[in-house]
Scaffold this active site. Structure first.
Site, PDB file in Angstrom:
ATOM      1  N   CYS A 219      68.883  41.327  18.573  1.00 43.13           N
ATOM      2  CA  CYS A 219      67.709  42.068  19.009  1.00 43.13           C
ATOM      3  C   CYS A 219      66.482  41.721  18.181  1.00 43.13           C
ATOM      4  O   CYS A 219      65.378  42.166  18.490  1.00 43.13           O
ATOM      5  CB  CYS A 219      67.991  43.573  18.954  1.00 43.13           C
ATOM      6  SG  CYS A 219      67.794  44.358  20.573  1.00 43.13           S
TER       7      CYS A 219
ATOM      8  N   LYS B 287      63.724  40.017  20.180  1.00 43.86           N
ATOM      9  CA  LYS B 287      63.071  40.793  21.227  1.00 43.86           C
ATOM     10  C   LYS B 287      61.561  40.564  21.228  1.00 43.86           C
ATOM     11  O   LYS B 287      60.951  40.286  20.187  1.00 43.86           O
ATOM     12  CB  LYS B 287      63.370  42.281  20.996  1.00 43.86           C
ATOM     13  CG  LYS B 287      63.236  43.155  22.216  1.00 43.86           C
ATOM     14  CD  LYS B 287      63.952  44.476  21.994  1.00 43.86           C
ATOM     15  CE  LYS B 287      63.947  45.317  23.258  1.00 43.86           C
ATOM     16  NZ  LYS B 287      64.830  46.488  23.139  1.00 43.86           N
TER      17      LYS B 287
ATOM     18  N   ASP C  56      62.785  54.539  29.554  1.00 44.26           N
ATOM     19  CA  ASP C  56      63.913  55.149  28.862  1.00 44.26           C
ATOM     20  C   ASP C  56      64.991  54.091  28.657  1.00 44.26           C
ATOM     21  O   ASP C  56      64.797  52.910  28.980  1.00 44.26           O
ATOM     22  CB  ASP C  56      64.455  56.347  29.646  1.00 44.26           C
ATOM     23  CG  ASP C  56      64.854  57.499  28.729  1.00 44.26           C
ATOM     24  OD1 ASP C  56      65.683  57.258  27.841  1.00 44.26           O
ATOM     25  OD2 ASP C  56      64.316  58.612  28.891  1.00 44.26           O
ATOM     26  N   ASP C  57      66.146  54.514  28.128  1.00 34.69           N
ATOM     27  CA  ASP C  57      67.196  53.538  27.828  1.00 34.69           C
ATOM     28  C   ASP C  57      67.785  52.929  29.095  1.00 34.69           C
ATOM     29  O   ASP C  57      68.231  51.780  29.093  1.00 34.69           O
ATOM     30  CB  ASP C  57      68.295  54.208  27.003  1.00 34.69           C
ATOM     31  CG  ASP C  57      67.814  54.563  25.608  1.00 34.69           C
ATOM     32  OD1 ASP C  57      67.484  53.642  24.848  1.00 34.69           O
ATOM     33  OD2 ASP C  57      67.734  55.761  25.290  1.00 34.69           O
TER      34      ASP C  57
ATOM     35  N   ASP D 131      70.947  44.156  29.282  1.00 35.26           N
ATOM     36  CA  ASP D 131      70.605  43.682  27.943  1.00 35.26           C
ATOM     37  C   ASP D 131      71.205  42.302  27.751  1.00 35.26           C
ATOM     38  O   ASP D 131      72.287  42.011  28.289  1.00 35.26           O
ATOM     39  CB  ASP D 131      71.166  44.617  26.867  1.00 35.26           C
ATOM     40  CG  ASP D 131      70.070  45.347  26.101  1.00 35.26           C
ATOM     41  OD1 ASP D 131      69.114  44.680  25.670  1.00 35.26           O
ATOM     42  OD2 ASP D 131      70.170  46.585  25.963  1.00 35.26           O
TER      43      ASP D 131
ATOM     44  N   ASP E 228      72.989  51.764  25.973  1.00 32.24           N
ATOM     45  CA  ASP E 228      72.038  52.426  26.872  1.00 32.24           C
ATOM     46  C   ASP E 228      72.717  53.473  27.745  1.00 32.24           C
ATOM     47  O   ASP E 228      72.141  54.529  28.036  1.00 32.24           O
ATOM     48  CB  ASP E 228      71.340  51.387  27.758  1.00 32.24           C
ATOM     49  CG  ASP E 228      70.382  50.502  26.979  1.00 32.24           C
ATOM     50  OD1 ASP E 228      69.918  50.944  25.910  1.00 32.24           O
ATOM     51  OD2 ASP E 228      70.101  49.382  27.444  1.00 32.24           O
TER      52      ASP E 228
ATOM     53  N   HIS F 167      77.419  35.886  36.112  1.00 25.93           N
ATOM     54  CA  HIS F 167      76.811  34.590  36.409  1.00 25.93           C
ATOM     55  C   HIS F 167      76.806  33.767  35.127  1.00 25.93           C
ATOM     56  O   HIS F 167      76.518  34.288  34.041  1.00 25.93           O
ATOM     57  CB  HIS F 167      75.379  34.775  36.912  1.00 25.93           C
ATOM     58  CG  HIS F 167      74.709  33.498  37.312  1.00 25.93           C
ATOM     59  ND1 HIS F 167      75.081  32.787  38.421  1.00 25.93           N
ATOM     60  CD2 HIS F 167      73.690  32.801  36.743  1.00 25.93           C
ATOM     61  CE1 HIS F 167      74.325  31.702  38.536  1.00 25.93           C
ATOM     62  NE2 HIS F 167      73.473  31.696  37.521  1.00 25.93           N
ATOM     63  N   THR F 168      77.148  32.487  35.249  1.00 22.86           N
ATOM     64  CA  THR F 168      77.254  31.612  34.079  1.00 22.86           C
ATOM     65  C   THR F 168      76.527  30.309  34.338  1.00 22.86           C
ATOM     66  O   THR F 168      76.709  29.684  35.385  1.00 22.86           O
ATOM     67  CB  THR F 168      78.736  31.325  33.753  1.00 22.86           C
ATOM     68  OG1 THR F 168      79.431  32.557  33.587  1.00 22.86           O
ATOM     69  CG2 THR F 168      78.862  30.516  32.482  1.00 22.86           C
TER      70      THR F 168
END
Length: 721
Positions: free
Chosen positions: A403, A406, A432-433, A450, A473, A524-525
């Site tokens: 993080c 970010k 919010d979260d 995330d 979250d 998804h990759t």
């Protein structure tokens, strides 16, 4: 366009022995492009055998004794898996590690040392082997503290009268005397005299043992070990509150169960240190046995073998030719005599003096300096003309992972400001979260997403942490996790390595989801420049989910995890983090918080999780949303071990400066209040009358809870008291 070299081969080093540590040092200075290096070891450090007697005697602290594998792996660009190897499948080219799935290899090397665990009745319950060294050293430190506190008598028995047993007996006797105790140390040897030394060196050692009051009993067998004594074959006994096994070297049990060529559990290797009959597997150090040139099990051979092993591993991976290791027939023995004196032996000659200890000390410290003072490997410089602002940007801190990567909160807030307000089934949107959706048949669903830029090289651990981070979250809304979609970016690599990596990621993700009651339903990759892992998560709650805006004046603030992970990760990037501190923090970050969430959701007026904007940033968000001020109790905020020292030394995450600007705090604010957290703790506003009972409920679930402040009427200000 991708500029990095694709990954094509997996090199796995099983064990953190001296040879592997030196290979990692050399690898960091000259890596082989296309190789992913993995180290598997039970702990983040490995003790250096040469300094163990000095540590036991009290001449060296724990930090001086231990090789920091975390720093070495960061230097080498390797991943460190903390776990014990328990099997090798040579057909599938996999190492099985306790507590996690198999780790695939193209080339592997084994350097796991030996054990001194003895097959004597009562040994497992009442004694400890001199090896593995870390286990013995930890048990000895605990015993020494109990003796000093008067809780136990200073009675020690060493089983085995070889060089190691005698050296440790003198070290323990010296340490006990130094603590004011009158030691009773006895060495029990089945043979008729101290083994492994010539007559002159033996005479020096025996004289030093007598001077320290160490009793030597030869020609006797141990029948059994009890809690307070060692019973001998003739029926007599020796008092023992601490018993150490040093009678020979024994192979690790798991090696017996493999199909490796071996003699009594010691892996047979050829002149090139390759396992006999297997051109992709090597073994070195005490766990290996050279079929044509057997040598004593001494650290000097592992150290001398390291350059040969390094070159031959590269050759097996496609670069260069293999060469033979030719161990010397005679080597210098330097044996500590308890105090700061030592005896040296070579070619049958022996000299004993304090200056010999100083010589040994210099040799040992020089070895540890090689593995601790790692050479700096600066990133490639940008050459040629560059756009305006590039030079200034390159002088900033390197971009952190997790993080810490970010986007600035103010920039993010500006981008979200234009999003349309909620409507229809969307109860709440950005801010919010998680977003809150109304369910057709009653109840609510929350949804969030995330992702994390990789900050460690281990995909399995990264997946656990990324999953816990994303689920935060849902927990912060008081909801129960429901379904999860993964979003994965792998570095460019071969198909075989893709399969290995995805298997590790999938297993780790499913472990977390099974623990918290959620289900991985797809994802998804793709491939890209570096490892990035993300999850979209949903959760369910019957009544209205918690938000950041429900706190009330007088509520107390409970935090479930320490802060400081951002500075630890930044320090790790700069090879400044202590491996033990980093490993401890990663273990916390990888642990789900469903139990904490269940306790807090019953009583909290508002809740959030502490992530990229730091504790201060998330407190500020709760304060603004609730129309309250926050009083932070600075001395109550918990920090990860090592974080404050690193912060005080100037280490900081690349996002910390922006976090300071976006969440101003009055009073003496610790910089770590602004440290970006990855998979950080839950932060709950709880009514004061329920706060103590909530802490008790958390403890009953095996969870931590810390009261760190209070909310007052106001307009969103933060103050540290």
């Amino acid at each position: 366009m991708l500029s990095a070299v694709p990954l094509t081969r997996d090199l796995v080093l099983v064990g953190g022995g001296h040879a592997h540590a030196l290979v990692l040092r050399s690898w960091g200075m000259d890596p082989l492009p296309g190789v992913r290096v993995t180290v598997i070891n039970p702990g983040p450090t490995a003790p250096y055998t040469g300094m163990l007697p000095g540590h036991v005697a009290g001449h060296y602290g724990r930090d001086e004794l231990e090789i920091d594998l975390g720093k070495l792996c960061r230097h080498a660009g390797a991943r460190l898996i903390l776990g014990r190897a328990e099997a090798i499948d040579r057909a599938a080219r996999q190492v099985r590690v306790a507590g996690r799935g198999p780790v695939g290899y193209d080339v592997a090397s084994i350097d796991v040392g030996i054990t001194a665990q003895m097959d004597v009745p009562g040994f497992a319950d009442h004694a400890v082997g001199a090896k593995p060294l870390d286990v013995y050293a930890a048990r000895w430190r605990a015993f020494l503290e109990r003796v000093e506190g008067g809780a136990v008598a200073p009675e020690v028995v060493v089983i085995g009268g070889g060089v190691a047993g005698c050296e440790l007996s003198m070290a323990m006797a010296h340490a006990l005397r130094d603590r004011g105790a009158l030691p009773e140390v006895t060495v029990i040897e089945a043979g008729q005299h101290v083994s492994g030394l010539g007559d002159r060196a033996r005479s020096h050692v025996l004289s030093a043992m007598r001077g320290l009051g160490v009793t030597l009993r030869t020609g006797v067998q141990v029948a059994r070990i009890e809690a307070d004594r060692v019973v001998l074959g003739d029926g007599s006994s020796v008092p023992a509150r601490f018993c150490v096994g040093a009678a020979g070297a024994f192979a690790h049990g798991w090696i017996f169960g493999t199909d490796l060529p071996q003699r009594d559990g010691f892996i047979k290797v050829g002149p090139d240190l390759g396992v006999m009959g297997d051109d992709r597997l090597f073994a070195v150090g005490d766990c290996a046995e050279m079929d044509r040139a057997p040598r004593p099990r001494a650290g000097v051979f592992a150290v001398r073998a390291a350059p040969v092993l390094h070159g031959n591993l590269r050759a097996a991976l496609g670069a260069g030719r293999r060469r033979a290791f030719r161990p010397q027939k005679h080597y210098l023995k330097l044996i500590s005599l308890g105090g700061q004196s030592a005896v040296a032996e070579k070619f049958g000659l022996a000299v004993s003096a304090p200056w010999m200890w100083r010589w040994k000390d210099r040799i040992d410290r020089a070895f540890m300096d090689r593995l601790g003072a790692l050479p700096s490997m600066p990133p490639p410089r940008v050459r040629g003309p560059v756009a305006q602002g590039v030079a200034e940007a390159l002088t900033d801190k390197p971009l952190c992972g997790g993080c810490g990567a970010k986007v600035d909160g103010a920039v993010l807030g500006g981008a979200l400001a234009g999003i349309a307000q909620s409507g229809n089934d969307v109860v709440t949107g950005p801010g919010d979260d998680a977003a809150i959706l109304r369910q057709p048949n009653g109840g609510f669903q929350v949804i969030s997403t995330d992702h994390l830029r990789g900050f460690i090289e281990d995909p399995h651990m990264m997946a656990r942490i990324a999953a816990v981070h994303a689920l935060g979250d849902v927990w912060a809304m008081g909801a129960t996790p429901q379904a999860v979609l993964s979003s994965i970016v792998l570095p460019q690599m071969t198909v075989q390595m893709q399969a290995r990596t995805l298997a590790e990621i999938t297993q780790a993700t499913q472990e977390v989801m099974a623990e918290v009651g959620a289900q991985l339903v797809g994802g998804h990759t793709t491939m890209g420049a570096e490892l990035t892992l993300g999850f979209t998560v949903t959760g369910l709650r019957d009544d209205m989910p918690l938000t950041q805006g429900g706190a009330q004046a007088g509520d107390l603030l409970i935090l479930t995890r320490p802060v400081g992970s951002g500075v630890l990760l930044a320090a790790d990037m700069a090879r400044q983090a202590d491996g033990r501190d980093l490993a401890a923090a990663l273990a916390v970050m990888a642990r789900p918080q469903h139990r904490e969430a269940k306790v807090l959701a019953r009583v909290a007026h508002a809740m959030t999780d502490v992530t990229g904007f730091g504790l201060a940033g998330h407190l500020a968000a709760m304060a603004r949303a609730s129309g309250l001020d926050v009083e932070i109790w600075g001395d109550r905020v918990p920090y990860f071990a090592g974080a404050q020292a690193l912060s005080g030394a100037g280490v900081a995450s690349s996002l910390m400066a922006a976090n300071r600007v976006n969440a101003p705090v009055s009073g003496r604010a610790d910089p770590l209040l602004f440290d970006p957290q990855t998979a950080g703790g839950l932060l709950a506003a709880v009514p004061e009358p329920l706060a103590e009972a909530t802490l008790v409920a958390l403890a009953a679930q095996g969870c931590d809870g810390h009261l760190i402040g209070r909310l007052w009427s106001g307009a969103g200000a933060l103050r540290v008291t």
